[in-house]
Design a protein around this motif. Structure first.
Motif, mmCIF file in Angstrom:
data_model
loop_
_atom_site.group_PDB
_atom_site.id
_atom_site.type_symbol
_atom_site.label_atom_id
_atom_site.label_comp_id
_atom_site.label_asym_id
_atom_site.label_seq_id
_atom_site.Cartn_x
_atom_site.Cartn_y
_atom_site.Cartn_z
ATOM 1 N N ASP A 299 -9.700 -4.253 -13.114
ATOM 2 C CA ASP A 299 -10.443 -5.437 -13.537
ATOM 3 C C ASP A 299 -9.641 -6.378 -14.401
ATOM 4 N N GLY B 293 -7.043 -7.884 -13.978
ATOM 5 C CA GLY B 293 -6.494 -9.049 -13.309
ATOM 6 C C GLY B 293 -7.519 -9.720 -12.441
ATOM 7 N N LEU C 11 -10.067 -12.133 -10.492
ATOM 8 C CA LEU C 11 -9.899 -13.515 -10.061
ATOM 9 C C LEU C 11 -10.553 -14.498 -11.017
ATOM 10 N N GLU C 12 -11.668 -14.070 -11.589
ATOM 11 C CA GLU C 12 -12.390 -14.965 -12.491
ATOM 12 C C GLU C 12 -11.514 -15.356 -13.679
ATOM 13 N N ASP C 13 -10.837 -14.356 -14.269
ATOM 14 C CA ASP C 13 -9.954 -14.630 -15.413
ATOM 15 C C ASP C 13 -8.827 -15.557 -14.989
ATOM 16 N N LEU C 14 -8.291 -15.313 -13.795
ATOM 17 C CA LEU C 14 -7.179 -16.138 -13.330
ATOM 18 C C LEU C 14 -7.621 -17.571 -13.095
ATOM 19 N N ARG C 15 -8.822 -17.720 -12.559
ATOM 20 C CA ARG C 15 -9.321 -19.079 -12.305
ATOM 21 C C ARG C 15 -9.553 -19.822 -13.620
ATOM 22 N N GLN C 16 -10.026 -19.099 -14.647
ATOM 23 C CA GLN C 16 -10.204 -19.737 -15.959
ATOM 24 C C GLN C 16 -8.853 -20.204 -16.483
#
Lengths: 255, 335
Positions: free
Chosen positions: A215, A217, A219-224
């Motif tokens: 978790d 990595g 995608l949500e964190d990356l998009r932020q």
């Protein structure tokens, strides 16, 4: 006396496996599932992580199921399907009474002299290590063996063994009233599909929350991260424009 | 008398050892191999590994694409492909690999359109109730219409996860890495002036999370993250900050097919030297994010989704105050 108690408690704490080995544990529930821990107690709602001892009963309603584990590594599990009722006659070795319904059994880890058995009013099905489905409806038991061999014993109305046979894999057998063996039949595509779904489900149980493990990595964190970075170029431009504007204002004041 | 008790205690210990000799079996490896052989035998489709793939298409509206005080909104389309691979090795080790391809395209503000390639791999091992893992994460954001936007992030990570029960866990995660732009230059000593070097941000973070399945329908997660960002931009150490983030999330299965999701996040960024314009005090941003949505399982492999996200930067710096609304709907297929 106190010292005996201390030693006893120390032993129990130091060997927690002792407790788990002597109880079954509810590891998954879907829908309405009821549990009765003793014959004298009322039915209560089943909960995950509930420990069940000898003589415990489990009942599932429509569109419901309950999964029991008989060991910590989840190598010996039993799924009680919808509209079913079971009673745990023994936990170690496993001995389950199925007066009504259907159970899926996957046994991988028993010691040399142990066997896991499912008993219905007309038959006993058991093995040391294999996977099978046992069902009991309308006074008839059905056993479906998917791998290796399941042994089956017919039972008459008084519980006496009327006959015995080994059911090889890819076959099923009905055992009627009085423990009468029917004709062996081949498993259908529908049977295999159901078993395959069960194996996928069992794999999910054992693999656990792998997605949580990865978790960090998400995608949500990356998009932020990407959105914030996008805003940065604009920030620099705005700060630059603001500074230029202030410099112009200063120059005008000087003039 | 004392000798009697000691003897009794020792006897109980020995009996337990004999009864539970399986647990302390010298041939634990042999048992593991036997169990592995049995698993192969039992499965009609032998599964030495676990592989899942997902693809999805989404569409939506973003009210403030560039997160600026002057909001400019735009419609967008998004495509997502995800692959997750996991394989058990000997001695309790497991290898995990995760790849994502995510294309985000805006209709009018095309400078913001980007393509993300993300891969993450690692190994972990179960030791009693703990799961310890280590790995590497790489993300590449490519902006086809804005060369200066392109950047990549690479980092190593280490985590310890403790399964307190089947329905409760907590985890500590450490990450260290860098974010690097491929063309955008780092600020020099004055705003609007640039160095020869590309903008680079060194990052270190620590995160603690707790997850609980309170019932078969309700699950909660709570996360706290501390991060230090150190960039090579010289003007006011423009991008150097420390941040704290707190984010709880809740998932609830309304029915067998319909699941509700919600999350909230509070992020506080304290800049090292950057000051609020026309003042002498340092800039501190407080970013609030809220997300709510639902997913509906059409059947086993197909899911529809609808999400709304709100983001607000409450900062004393008027040049960076913004809020943003994003609505997304989509379809995801698992194969």
């Amino acid at each position: 006396m106190k010292k005996i108690l201390v030693v006893f408690i120390f032993t129990l704490l130091f060997f927690p496996v002792t407790i788990f080995a002597q109880t079954a544990k509810i590891i998954d529930i879907e829908g309405e599932v009821l549990v009765k821990k003793e014959a004298s107690l009322e039915w209560q709602k089943a909960k995950i992580d509930m420990l069940l001892d000898k003589q415990s009963e489990v009942k599932t309603q429509e569109d419901s199921y309950c999964t029991l584990a008989f060991d910590e590594e989840l190598r010996n599990i039993l799924i009680i399907k919808e509209n079913s009722h079971i009673k745990i006659e023994e936990v170690k070795p496993g001995n389950i009474f199925l007066p009504e319904g259907r159970v899926f059994t996957l046994i991988e880890n028993l010691s040399k002299h142990e066997q896991f058995q499912i008993r219905t009013p007309t038959a006993i099905a058991g093995a040391r290590g294999t996977g099978w489905i046992t069902a009991f409806f309308d006074n008839k038991a059905s056993v479906f063996c998917f791998v290796d061999t399941v042994y089956i014993q017919g039972l008459d109305n008084s519980g006496k063994i009327t006959g015995e046979m080994d059911l090889p894999s890819d076959n099923g057998l009905d055992i009627g009233d009085g423990g009468l063996f029917g004709e062996m039949f081949s498993l259908t595509d529908a049977n295999y599909e159901e078993w395959s779904d069960f194996m996928d489900y069992e794999g999910d149980l054992r693999e656990g929350d792998e997605e949580e493990v990865l978790d960090g990595g998400s995608l949500e964190d990356l998009r932020q991260e990407q959105r914030e970075d996008q805003g940065q170029i604009g920030q620099e431009i705005r700060h630059n424009d603001e500074e230029s504007r202030q410099q112009q204002q200063q120059q005008q004041r000087v003039q | 008398m004392q000798r009697k008790y000691i003897f009794l205690g020792s006897l109980i210990v020995v009996i337990n050892l004999l009864v539970n000799s399986n647990c302390f079996s010298q041939a634990k490896e042999e048992e593991e191999e036997k169990a592995q052989a049995m698993r192969q035998l039992l499965s009609e489709k032998p599964r030495p590994y676990r592989l899942t793939t997902d693809a999805g298409i989404f569409s939506g509206y973003d009210s403030n694409v560039n997160l600026s005080p002057t909001s400019k909104g735009d419609m967008f389309e998004e495509f997502l492909f995800s692959l997750n691979f996991s394989k058990r090795w000997k001695n309790g080790l497991r290898f995990n690999f995760d790849y994502d391809l995510n294309d985000l395209s805006y209709n009018e503000i095309t400078d913001a359109s980007n393509l993300l390639n993300h891969l993450r791999f690692g190994i972990d091992k179960e030791i009693s109730a703990f799961n310890i893992g280590i790995g590497y994460d790489f993300s590449y954001f490519y902006y086809p219409f804005n060369a200066e936007g392109t950047f990549f992030i690479h980092k190593g990570f280490f985590y310890i996860k403790n399964n307190l029960s089947r329905s409760l866990y907590h985890q500590l995660l450490f990450e260290a890495g860098a974010k690097r732009h491929t063309e955008r230059k780092a600020l020099s000593d004055a705003i609007g002036t640039f160095q020869d070097k590309e903008l680079t941000n060194d990052r270190h973070s620590a995160e603690y999370s707790v997850g609980a399945a309170l019932s078969p329908k309700l699950s909660l997660k709570f996360r706290v993250k501390f991060l230090i960002n150190d960039s090579n931009a010289r003007y006011l150490d423009f991008y150097d900050y420390k941040s704290y983030e707190v984010s709880p999330s809740v998932n609830y299965k309304l029915t067998k097919r319909l699941e509700l999701h919600s999350n909230f996040s509070y992020l506080r960024k304290s800049y090292e030297s950057r000051q609020v314009t026309l003042t002498t005090y340092k800039q501190r941003d407080q970013i609030y994010s809220l997300g709510i949505g639902m997913t509906y399982k059409l059947h086993k492999n197909n899911t529809l989704s609808l999400f709304y996200a709100y983001r607000d930067n409450s900062t004393p710096e008027s040049l960076e105050k913004y809020n943003d609304h994003v609505i997304t709907c989509g379809w995801q297929h698992n194969f």
